[in-house]
Design an enzyme around this catalytic site. Sequence first.
Site, mmCIF file in Angstrom:
data_model
loop_
_atom_site.group_PDB
_atom_site.id
_atom_site.type_symbol
_atom_site.label_atom_id
_atom_site.label_comp_id
_atom_site.label_asym_id
_atom_site.label_seq_id
_atom_site.Cartn_x
_atom_site.Cartn_y
_atom_site.Cartn_z
ATOM 1 N N GLY A 88 0.776 -1.240 0.000
ATOM 2 C CA GLY A 88 0.000 0.000 0.000
ATOM 3 C C GLY A 88 0.805 1.287 0.000
ATOM 4 O O GLY A 88 0.342 2.316 -0.486
ATOM 5 N N ASP A 137 -5.169 2.573 10.623
ATOM 6 C CA ASP A 137 -6.594 2.361 10.876
ATOM 7 C C ASP A 137 -6.745 1.974 12.350
ATOM 8 O O ASP A 137 -6.855 2.831 13.219
ATOM 9 C CB ASP A 137 -7.074 1.281 9.893
ATOM 10 C CG ASP A 137 -8.560 1.020 9.944
ATOM 11 O OD1 ASP A 137 -9.232 1.551 10.836
ATOM 12 O OD2 ASP A 137 -9.062 0.266 9.097
HETATM 13 P P1 IMP Z 1 -4.451 -1.286 10.844
HETATM 14 O O1 IMP Z 1 -3.591 -2.399 11.341
HETATM 15 O O2 IMP Z 1 -5.908 -1.526 11.185
HETATM 16 O O3 IMP Z 1 -3.984 0.079 11.271
HETATM 17 O O4 IMP Z 1 -4.474 -1.376 9.272
HETATM 18 C C1 IMP Z 1 -3.435 -0.941 8.517
HETATM 19 C C2 IMP Z 1 -3.434 -1.566 7.148
HETATM 20 O O5 IMP Z 1 -4.739 -1.943 6.718
HETATM 21 C C3 IMP Z 1 -2.965 -0.540 6.157
HETATM 22 O O6 IMP Z 1 -1.567 -0.601 6.003
HETATM 23 C C4 IMP Z 1 -3.719 -0.918 4.903
HETATM 24 O O7 IMP Z 1 -2.987 -1.861 4.172
HETATM 25 C C5 IMP Z 1 -4.994 -1.536 5.406
HETATM 26 N N1 IMP Z 1 -6.103 -0.569 5.413
HETATM 27 C C6 IMP Z 1 -6.657 0.058 6.474
HETATM 28 N N2 IMP Z 1 -7.660 0.866 6.110
HETATM 29 C C7 IMP Z 1 -7.732 0.780 4.771
HETATM 30 C C8 IMP Z 1 -8.579 1.431 3.776
HETATM 31 O O8 IMP Z 1 -9.467 2.248 4.066
HETATM 32 N N3 IMP Z 1 -8.334 1.065 2.495
HETATM 33 C C9 IMP Z 1 -7.376 0.175 2.119
HETATM 34 N N4 IMP Z 1 -6.571 -0.421 3.007
HETATM 35 C C10 IMP Z 1 -6.749 -0.131 4.317
#
Ligand code: IMP
Length: 189
Positions: free
Chosen positions: A56, A115
């Site tokens: 990403g 996120d």
């Molecule tokens: P976290 O561990 O929940 O903070 O998620 C982080 C990872 O989830 C990011 O590096 C993204 O790859 C993916 N991610 C989180 N939110 C989104 C979104 O809205 N669109 C696409 N990928 C997301």
Amino acid sequence: MAPHSSDDLSTHWARHELGEVVISAKDLQAKIVELGQQITKDYQDNPPLLVCVLKGAVNFLADLMREIELPVTVDFMAVSSYGAATKTSGVVQILKDLDTDIAGREILIVEDIVDSGLTLDYLLRYLGERGPKSIEVCALLHKVGLQRVEVPLKYVGFAIPEAFVVGYGLDVAERYRNLDAIYTFVGEA
Ligand code: IMP
């Protein structure tokens, strides 16, 4: 810099699954210039190793590194926390580790979006155990209000609301990484 193309014409092939533009290509590029200048200033004496979190953050890294006026080096990690769905599983899997020994190095993790914070929290602890001199985070997007864990973010591009977004590296089931703006996703995941 490529002219931005977040208009209806150039995204016609994706339009049925895209909602509104959350951040235009122009705003992304302007913010990345700012971030690059700040990083250049902060790391004058010790150019960092930029750790790009695949896949990403690849668009972000490519643009950001060209705005940093220092001899930075680059390495990649691949992690997975989502699979093909749009909800975090809370489980972080390392798919590709660094090639570089980071002991004693200044590390700047380049991440697409924070996120729940679980991915970064895990990465910070995982890499922290290898004895870097410092380890900081530059995140393009920060989804506000959803953090399940607090992670220290030294640089943040934009705070965005809760919607699932795609484009500029961000995917849904591997699609839409090649859009040059960020959109809400309104299709079926
Ligand atoms: P976290 O561990 O929940 O903070 O998620 C982080 C990872 O989830 C990011 O590096 C993204 O790859 C993916 N991610 C989180 N939110 C989104 C979104 O809205 N669109 C696409 N990928 C997301």
